[in-house]
Design a protein around this motif. Sequence first.
Motif, PDB file in Angstrom:
ATOM      1  N   ALA A   1      -3.354  12.720  -0.410  1.00 40.74           N
ATOM      2  CA  ALA A   1      -4.764  12.824  -0.767  1.00 40.74           C
ATOM      3  C   ALA A   1      -5.651  11.900   0.068  1.00 40.74           C
ATOM      4  O   ALA A   1      -6.864  11.924  -0.084  1.00 40.74           O
ATOM      5  CB  ALA A   1      -4.939  12.496  -2.255  1.00 40.74           C
ATOM      6  N   MET A   2      -5.048  11.103   0.941  1.00 45.94           N
ATOM      7  CA  MET A   2      -5.798  10.111   1.708  1.00 45.94           C
ATOM      8  C   MET A   2      -5.948  10.497   3.173  1.00 45.94           C
ATOM      9  O   MET A   2      -5.078  11.147   3.748  1.00 45.94           O
ATOM     10  CB  MET A   2      -5.086   8.746   1.678  1.00 45.94           C
ATOM     11  N   SER A   3      -7.050  10.073   3.762  1.00 47.99           N
ATOM     12  CA  SER A   3      -7.138  10.051   5.219  1.00 47.99           C
ATOM     13  C   SER A   3      -6.919   8.589   5.593  1.00 47.99           C
ATOM     14  O   SER A   3      -7.374   7.682   4.890  1.00 47.99           O
ATOM     15  CB  SER A   3      -8.493  10.554   5.707  1.00 47.99           C
ATOM     16  N   ARG A   4      -6.187   8.388   6.671  1.00 49.21           N
ATOM     17  CA  ARG A   4      -5.811   7.026   7.061  1.00 49.21           C
ATOM     18  C   ARG A   4      -6.374   6.723   8.434  1.00 49.21           C
ATOM     19  O   ARG A   4      -6.098   7.438   9.402  1.00 49.21           O
ATOM     20  CB  ARG A   4      -4.289   6.892   7.065  1.00 49.21           C
ATOM     21  N   GLU A   5      -7.136   5.657   8.515  1.00 45.50           N
ATOM     22  CA  GLU A   5      -7.662   5.176   9.787  1.00 45.50           C
ATOM     23  C   GLU A   5      -6.975   3.843  10.092  1.00 45.50           C
ATOM     24  O   GLU A   5      -7.156   2.869   9.358  1.00 45.50           O
ATOM     25  CB  GLU A   5      -9.177   4.968   9.676  1.00 45.50           C
ATOM     26  N   ARG A   6      -6.180   3.831  11.140  1.00 45.10           N
ATOM     27  CA  ARG A   6      -5.514   2.581  11.513  1.00 45.10           C
ATOM     28  C   ARG A   6      -6.536   1.656  12.157  1.00 45.10           C
ATOM     29  O   ARG A   6      -7.193   2.023  13.136  1.00 45.10           O
ATOM     30  CB  ARG A   6      -4.345   2.833  12.456  1.00 45.10           C
TER      31      ARG A   6
ATOM     32  N   LEU B   1      11.920  -8.822  17.673  1.00 46.24           N
ATOM     33  CA  LEU B   1      12.724 -10.030  17.564  1.00 46.24           C
ATOM     34  C   LEU B   1      14.183  -9.753  17.902  1.00 46.24           C
ATOM     35  O   LEU B   1      15.083 -10.382  17.362  1.00 46.24           O
ATOM     36  CB  LEU B   1      12.593 -10.598  16.145  1.00 46.24           C
ATOM     37  N   GLY B   2      14.424  -8.814  18.781  1.00 46.15           N
ATOM     38  CA  GLY B   2      15.799  -8.481  19.163  1.00 46.15           C
ATOM     39  C   GLY B   2      16.366  -7.421  18.247  1.00 46.15           C
ATOM     40  O   GLY B   2      16.003  -6.258  18.329  1.00 46.15           O
ATOM     41  N   GLU B   3      17.265  -7.822  17.360  1.00 50.01           N
ATOM     42  CA  GLU B   3      17.883  -6.883  16.419  1.00 50.01           C
ATOM     43  C   GLU B   3      16.996  -6.621  15.206  1.00 50.01           C
ATOM     44  O   GLU B   3      17.346  -5.813  14.348  1.00 50.01           O
ATOM     45  CB  GLU B   3      19.260  -7.391  15.986  1.00 50.01           C
ATOM     46  N   HIS B   4      15.882  -7.322  15.114  1.00 50.72           N
ATOM     47  CA  HIS B   4      14.900  -7.119  14.049  1.00 50.72           C
ATOM     48  C   HIS B   4      13.527  -6.944  14.679  1.00 50.72           C
ATOM     49  O   HIS B   4      13.307  -7.347  15.824  1.00 50.72           O
ATOM     50  CB  HIS B   4      14.876  -8.305  13.084  1.00 50.72           C
ATOM     51  N   ALA B   5      12.629  -6.370  13.930  1.00 49.47           N
ATOM     52  CA  ALA B   5      11.238  -6.244  14.370  1.00 49.47           C
ATOM     53  C   ALA B   5      10.362  -6.254  13.125  1.00 49.47           C
ATOM     54  O   ALA B   5      10.811  -5.925  12.023  1.00 49.47           O
ATOM     55  CB  ALA B   5      11.023  -4.955  15.149  1.00 49.47           C
ATOM     56  N   MET B   6       9.124  -6.648  13.335  1.00 47.07           N
ATOM     57  CA  MET B   6       8.156  -6.615  12.252  1.00 47.07           C
ATOM     58  C   MET B   6       6.938  -5.847  12.751  1.00 47.07           C
ATOM     59  O   MET B   6       6.462  -6.083  13.858  1.00 47.07           O
ATOM     60  CB  MET B   6       7.758  -8.036  11.832  1.00 47.07           C
ATOM     61  N   VAL B   7       6.473  -4.913  11.942  1.00 40.96           N
ATOM     62  CA  VAL B   7       5.284  -4.121  12.262  1.00 40.96           C
ATOM     63  C   VAL B   7       4.274  -4.376  11.145  1.00 40.96           C
ATOM     64  O   VAL B   7       4.560  -4.115   9.969  1.00 40.96           O
ATOM     65  CB  VAL B   7       5.606  -2.613  12.348  1.00 40.96           C
ATOM     66  N   VAL B   8       3.111  -4.902  11.531  1.00 43.39           N
ATOM     67  CA  VAL B   8       2.060  -5.216  10.564  1.00 43.39           C
ATOM     68  C   VAL B   8       0.857  -4.334  10.900  1.00 43.39           C
ATOM     69  O   VAL B   8       0.311  -4.416  12.000  1.00 43.39           O
ATOM     70  CB  VAL B   8       1.675  -6.707  10.622  1.00 43.39           C
ATOM     71  N   THR B   9       0.473  -3.490   9.960  1.00 42.25           N
ATOM     72  CA  THR B   9      -0.593  -2.524  10.188  1.00 42.25           C
ATOM     73  C   THR B   9      -1.674  -2.686   9.127  1.00 42.25           C
ATOM     74  O   THR B   9      -1.380  -2.750   7.933  1.00 42.25           O
ATOM     75  CB  THR B   9      -0.038  -1.085  10.132  1.00 42.25           C
ATOM     76  N   ARG B  10      -2.927  -2.745   9.588  1.00 37.49           N
ATOM     77  CA  ARG B  10      -4.094  -2.724   8.691  1.00 37.49           C
ATOM     78  C   ARG B  10      -4.727  -1.352   8.830  1.00 37.49           C
ATOM     79  O   ARG B  10      -4.941  -0.861   9.932  1.00 37.49           O
ATOM     80  CB  ARG B  10      -5.125  -3.785   9.089  1.00 37.49           C
ATOM     81  N   SER B  11      -5.022  -0.739   7.698  1.00 38.42           N
ATOM     82  CA  SER B  11      -5.607   0.602   7.689  1.00 38.42           C
ATOM     83  C   SER B  11      -6.713   0.676   6.656  1.00 38.42           C
ATOM     84  O   SER B  11      -6.802  -0.141   5.743  1.00 38.42           O
ATOM     85  CB  SER B  11      -4.550   1.654   7.322  1.00 38.42           C
ATOM     86  N   ARG B  12      -7.520   1.708   6.822  1.00 39.13           N
ATOM     87  CA  ARG B  12      -8.488   2.048   5.785  1.00 39.13           C
ATOM     88  C   ARG B  12      -8.082   3.408   5.242  1.00 39.13           C
ATOM     89  O   ARG B  12      -7.881   4.362   6.000  1.00 39.13           O
ATOM     90  CB  ARG B  12      -9.907   2.090   6.343  1.00 39.13           C
ATOM     91  N   LEU B  13      -7.933   3.483   3.938  1.00 40.52           N
ATOM     92  CA  LEU B  13      -7.547   4.715   3.260  1.00 40.52           C
ATOM     93  C   LEU B  13      -8.739   5.228   2.468  1.00 40.52           C
ATOM     94  O   LEU B  13      -9.342   4.476   1.691  1.00 40.52           O
ATOM     95  CB  LEU B  13      -6.373   4.462   2.304  1.00 40.52           C
ATOM     96  N   ARG B  14      -9.038   6.506   2.669  1.00 38.45           N
ATOM     97  CA  ARG B  14     -10.135   7.142   1.928  1.00 38.45           C
ATOM     98  C   ARG B  14      -9.638   8.483   1.411  1.00 38.45           C
ATOM     99  O   ARG B  14      -8.930   9.197   2.117  1.00 38.45           O
ATOM    100  CB  ARG B  14     -11.336   7.367   2.834  1.00 38.45           C
ATOM    101  N   GLY B  15     -10.052   8.799   0.204  1.00 38.84           N
ATOM    102  CA  GLY B  15      -9.660  10.078  -0.350  1.00 38.84           C
ATOM    103  C   GLY B  15     -10.188  10.263  -1.747  1.00 38.84           C
ATOM    104  O   GLY B  15     -10.943   9.434  -2.266  1.00 38.84           O
ATOM    105  N   GLN B  16      -9.765  11.358  -2.337  1.00 43.97           N
ATOM    106  CA  GLN B  16     -10.219  11.715  -3.679  1.00 43.97           C
ATOM    107  C   GLN B  16      -8.994  11.952  -4.547  1.00 43.97           C
ATOM    108  O   GLN B  16      -8.128  12.754  -4.208  1.00 43.97           O
ATOM    109  CB  GLN B  16     -11.085  12.978  -3.618  1.00 43.97           C
ATOM    110  N   LEU B  17      -8.924  11.250  -5.657  1.00 43.33           N
ATOM    111  CA  LEU B  17      -7.882  11.447  -6.660  1.00 43.33           C
ATOM    112  C   LEU B  17      -8.543  11.991  -7.924  1.00 43.33           C
ATOM    113  O   LEU B  17      -9.758  11.903  -8.076  1.00 43.33           O
ATOM    114  CB  LEU B  17      -7.179  10.117  -6.966  1.00 43.33           C
ATOM    115  N   PRO B  18      -7.767  12.528  -8.853  1.00 44.38           N
ATOM    116  CA  PRO B  18      -8.364  12.982 -10.113  1.00 44.38           C
ATOM    117  C   PRO B  18      -9.152  11.869 -10.818  1.00 44.38           C
ATOM    118  O   PRO B  18     -10.129  12.139 -11.509  1.00 44.38           O
ATOM    119  CB  PRO B  18      -7.155  13.421 -10.945  1.00 44.38           C
ATOM    120  N   SER B  19      -8.745  10.634 -10.601  1.00 45.81           N
ATOM    121  CA  SER B  19      -9.422   9.499 -11.239  1.00 45.81           C
ATOM    122  C   SER B  19     -10.697   9.085 -10.511  1.00 45.81           C
ATOM    123  O   SER B  19     -11.454   8.253 -11.009  1.00 45.81           O
ATOM    124  CB  SER B  19      -8.479   8.304 -11.323  1.00 45.81           C
ATOM    125  N   GLY B  20     -10.951   9.650  -9.319  1.00 44.71           N
ATOM    126  CA  GLY B  20     -12.168   9.329  -8.590  1.00 44.71           C
ATOM    127  C   GLY B  20     -11.927   9.065  -7.114  1.00 44.71           C
ATOM    128  O   GLY B  20     -10.813   9.197  -6.606  1.00 44.71           O
TER     129      GLY B  20
END
Length: 173
Positions: A109-114, A122-141
């Motif tokens: 139900a959302m549109s996502r703008e990254r 970090l080699g065998e590990h990685a971290m991905v940090v993402t900030r987004s704006r979510l907009r949409g309409q749910l039954p609650s508003g």
Amino acid sequence: MKNFVCGVVSGVVLVGVLGFALMRAGWVPVSALPTELAVGDHASEARPMFVEPGAVSDALSAALAAGDAQAVKPLLDPAVLIFESGGVERSLAEYAAHHLGHDMKFMAAMSRERLSRQVFDLGEHAMVVTRSRLRGQLPSGAVDLYSTETLLLRRLDEQWRIAHIHWSSGAAK
């Protein structure tokens, strides 16, 4: 230069502490994980290969928005730890049984703008940090949120799997 060195040392210490905490929490070593990731219900189907951690984040977002649980599952470590809104799910099985369906309905139900993304390899590990704006309409508003997603990934035979997710959000207004 001193600040750079202090930052690198702090990062190494943080990764070491995180690794120790994960080990103490009973996480399975990477070498003990299965080497094949099947997509869908049939092991013979092709599996996606993601050699860049950001691509896993994009694939997770797309699969959730599409309502495709079978595409979500191979992206997650079986022992994935998920934090969201003060709650916790401690495995893929728990997430699939409880909150995955809700997340798929919400993201459909959302549109996502990254807004931003940082990837820490970090080699065998990685971290991905993402900030987004979510907009949409749910039954609650109407919904208008800023969302932060932190993914910790582990590499297995050039395949990244999400080992930890932390989602948080707040009103954009």
